[in-house]
Write an enzyme that holds these catalytic residues in place. Structure first.
Site, PDB file in Angstrom:
ATOM      1  N   LYS A 164     -57.333 -88.070  70.093  1.00  0.00           N
ATOM      2  CA  LYS A 164     -58.350 -88.162  71.148  1.00  0.00           C
ATOM      3  C   LYS A 164     -59.591 -87.354  70.758  1.00  0.00           C
ATOM      4  O   LYS A 164     -59.474 -86.290  70.118  1.00  0.00           O
ATOM      5  CB  LYS A 164     -57.741 -87.630  72.447  1.00  0.00           C
ATOM      6  CG  LYS A 164     -58.565 -87.857  73.713  1.00  0.00           C
ATOM      7  CD  LYS A 164     -57.762 -87.378  74.937  1.00  0.00           C
ATOM      8  CE  LYS A 164     -58.553 -87.570  76.222  1.00  0.00           C
ATOM      9  NZ  LYS A 164     -57.802 -87.075  77.397  1.00  0.00           N
ATOM     10  N   SER A 201     -57.872 -90.210  81.206  1.00  0.00           N
ATOM     11  CA  SER A 201     -58.983 -90.241  80.296  1.00  0.00           C
ATOM     12  C   SER A 201     -58.578 -90.590  78.856  1.00  0.00           C
ATOM     13  O   SER A 201     -59.448 -90.775  78.003  1.00  0.00           O
ATOM     14  CB  SER A 201     -59.711 -88.902  80.310  1.00  0.00           C
ATOM     15  OG  SER A 201     -58.844 -87.877  79.945  1.00  0.00           O
ATOM     16  N   SER A 259     -54.093 -87.651  82.681  1.00  0.00           N
ATOM     17  CA  SER A 259     -54.821 -88.395  81.654  1.00  0.00           C
ATOM     18  C   SER A 259     -54.022 -88.898  80.476  1.00  0.00           C
ATOM     19  O   SER A 259     -54.574 -89.620  79.646  1.00  0.00           O
ATOM     20  CB  SER A 259     -55.988 -87.546  81.136  1.00  0.00           C
ATOM     21  OG  SER A 259     -56.976 -87.468  82.145  1.00  0.00           O
TER      22      SER A 259
END
Lengths: 464, 97
Positions: free
Chosen positions: A68, A143, A167
């Site tokens: 990420k 997210s 997330s």
């Protein structure tokens, strides 16, 4: 991935050690799939050049992993999908990056996310929306939506993300994958671009529970560079009542949890009873306030953590006449709408005159919710709920109403508020517009009892 | 609670220029969110003497201030990330006016 290539980390390890498949085949095929599908899906912000595994015999030797964009890899761009870090190149590795590399992982690229991890759909990225590969009119969740999508397009066999309010687990649920948020402190946050320091935790998105356990084994451990990290010895042993599980019924009565989501959950519960689980109702009297507590504490911490982005030491810089002028312009130019909203909310709840009513009260209730979980774990070894109140929603569906978007987290935030570990395992489908969309079942266990999550998770996984 | 004055005050505290933002929408959204989070006032947990029985015992974990790394080890790496650097300094506008 082509038919003969492994689809999970475990399979890959087996085929690599047996020599049936070569490292080059796995890595090149992964990169090919990533490059081919990414223009449509936007899972990756950047796909890296071919990399060599630095430890072919390690537990993740030659395993392609997606990272990420808020986790630092030395020498690579990292920006939490924000314009304010557009040209930032990480001068050091995050601890998890170092651990993964030492274990032999090969990083395929950095994945898209909601800016500064603020969002539940990956629609808040400064670099475009990520689409759900299962239905491209829908979001992959957020997210860590890019990490989830990367797996689905065959662009990685495992991914790491961060989870502050759901997330990791929510995108896993929306994409039919396994998402693990470890116990707060189980995995070092050193090198993670911080959002809310008492809530953030790095975890994994994988195809299977076995893979999640493999990744966790590599990621976990006390780190002298993160004072909040711990070795992870649970306070109590796995209890004798380990097959007794609790459902917080009152929490499931909250409005907004769709009926067919609840129906699918109940069907899984029935199957778990057939597997020999004793399922009881439990009370968590203040858990329904976890979302409110979260949207006070998290913006407060985020407003503090994001104060460092001032255009002086790193990142985007806007010229001005004075230092103050430069701060005002840089931050206005670099932050997106959601980041701005949360920073101002956080500033408000911490400000003089409001601090007691909001932040201090929220902290009191946070402690109460934590106590209620501890009490519940005296009677049950795990707590289960659906992971999300709905399946993946349409792109644009919730962007006009922040509260509607925040509501996606209602079932996931309690684990961040209390610090307990939580696992989302794919469990059932619902239909929307004639498309079958996956759902996740969330399992929560006492602090540092990820073993309970994996054990129950494997059972849930075996229900088809 | 959140009116235009308040929004401007908060933006100034947060050091963000909001002249280009839709302040109307921002206030509206923040009011809606604050109305929602005010639910915490209804908690059964408030107004009781704090039991404090199972409160996790927090303690600061500090290490000894020893074994510093060699001076200058990270200087270049850090200066390379700064938007405006000159010699061994990060350059900023005049602070004392």
């Amino acid at each position: 991935m082509s038919a003969s290539l492994p689809k999970t980390i475990k399979e890959a390890r087996d085929t690599l050690s047996s020599g049936r498949v070569s490292p080059e085949e796995i890595i090149s095929e992964t990169k090919r799939a990533a490059k081919e599908k990414n223009p449509d899906i936007n899972a990756y912000l950047e796909i890296f050049n071919p990399e060599q595994s630095s430890n072919e015999n390690g537990p993740l030797g030659n395993i392609p992993i997606a990272v990420k964009d808020n986790i630092l890899i030395k020498g690579k761009h990292a920006g939490a999908a924000s314009k304010i870090l557009e040209n930032y190149v990480a001068p050091y590795d995050a601890t998890v990056t170092r651990k993964l590399r030492d274990a032999g992982a090969v990083f395929i690229g950095r994945t898209n996310m909601d800016e500064f991890a603020m969002g539940s759909s990956t629609e808040n990225s400064a670099f475009g929306v990520t689409k759900n590969p299962l239905d491209m009119s829908r979001v992959p969740g957020g997210s860590s939506g890019g990490s989830a999508a990367a797996l689905l397009i065959g662009g990685a066999l495992g991914a790491i993300g961060s989870d502050t309010g759901g997330s990791i687990r929510q995108p896993a649920s929306f994409c039919g994958l396994v998402g693990l948020k470890p116990t707060y402190g189980a995995v070092s946050r050193f090198g993670l671009i911080a959002m809310a320091s008492s809530l953030d935790q790095i975890g994994s998105i994988t195809k299977t529970v076995d893979d999640a356990e493999i990744m966790f084994g590599v990621l976990r451990g006390r780190d002298s560079l993160d004072a909040t990290s711990q070795e992870g010895i649970p306070e109590k042993d796995t209890p004798s009542y380990k097959k007794r599980i609790g459902i917080p019924r009152a929490l499931l009565e909250e409005e907004g949890i769709e009926k067919d989501v609840k129906d699918v959950f109940e069907k899984t519960v029935l199957e778990m009873k057939r597997q020999g689980y004793e399922i009881v109702d439990i009370e968590l009297p203040n858990a329904h306030l976890a979302l409110s507590v979260y949207y006070i504490i998290m913006p407060a911490e985020a407003s503090s953590n994001l104060a460092r982005f001032d255009g002086i030491r790193f990142g985007f810089h806007a010229d001005g006449e004075t230092v103050l002028d430069e701060y005002l312009k840089t931050r206005a130019g670099g932050f997106g709408e959601e980041a701005l909203r949360r920073i101002l909310l956080g500033t408000f709840v911490l400000s003089s005159g409001y601090y007691d009513a909001y932040y201090k009260t929220a902290m009191t209730i946070r402690n109460t919710i934590r106590d209620e979980f501890s009490e519940a774990f005296e009677k049950v070894s795990a707590i289960i709920t659906p992971t999300t109140p709905t399946p993946a929603f349409k792109i644009g569906e919730k962007t006009k109403d922040p509260l509607a978007m925040y509501y996606s987290d209602i079932l996931t935030v309690p684990a961040n508020i209390t610090g307990v570990p939580a696992l989302s395992v794919p469990s059932g489908f619902v239909t929307r517009d004639n498309v079958a969309l996956p759902l996740g079942l969330q399992i929560m266990a006492p602090h540092f009892h990820e073993d309970i999550l994996f054990s129950i998770g494997r059972d849930v996984e075996s229900i088809t | 609670m959140i009116d235009d004055n308040e929004i401007n005050h908060l933006a100034h505290l947060a050091r963000i220029n909001i002249e280009q933002t839709d302040k109307e929408k921002l206030s509206r959204d923040m009011r809606a969110i604050l109305t929602y989070v005010e639910k915490i006032k209804s908690s059964s947990a408030l107004g009781f003497i704090d039991k404090n029985t199972s409160r996790p015992k927090h303690a600061n974990i500090m290490r000894e201030d020893e074994n510093p790394h060699d001076a200058g080890l990270y200087t270049d790496a850090l200066l390379n990330t700064a938007p405006r650097a000159k010699d061994n300094y990060i350059e900023v506008r005049k602070i004392i006016v």
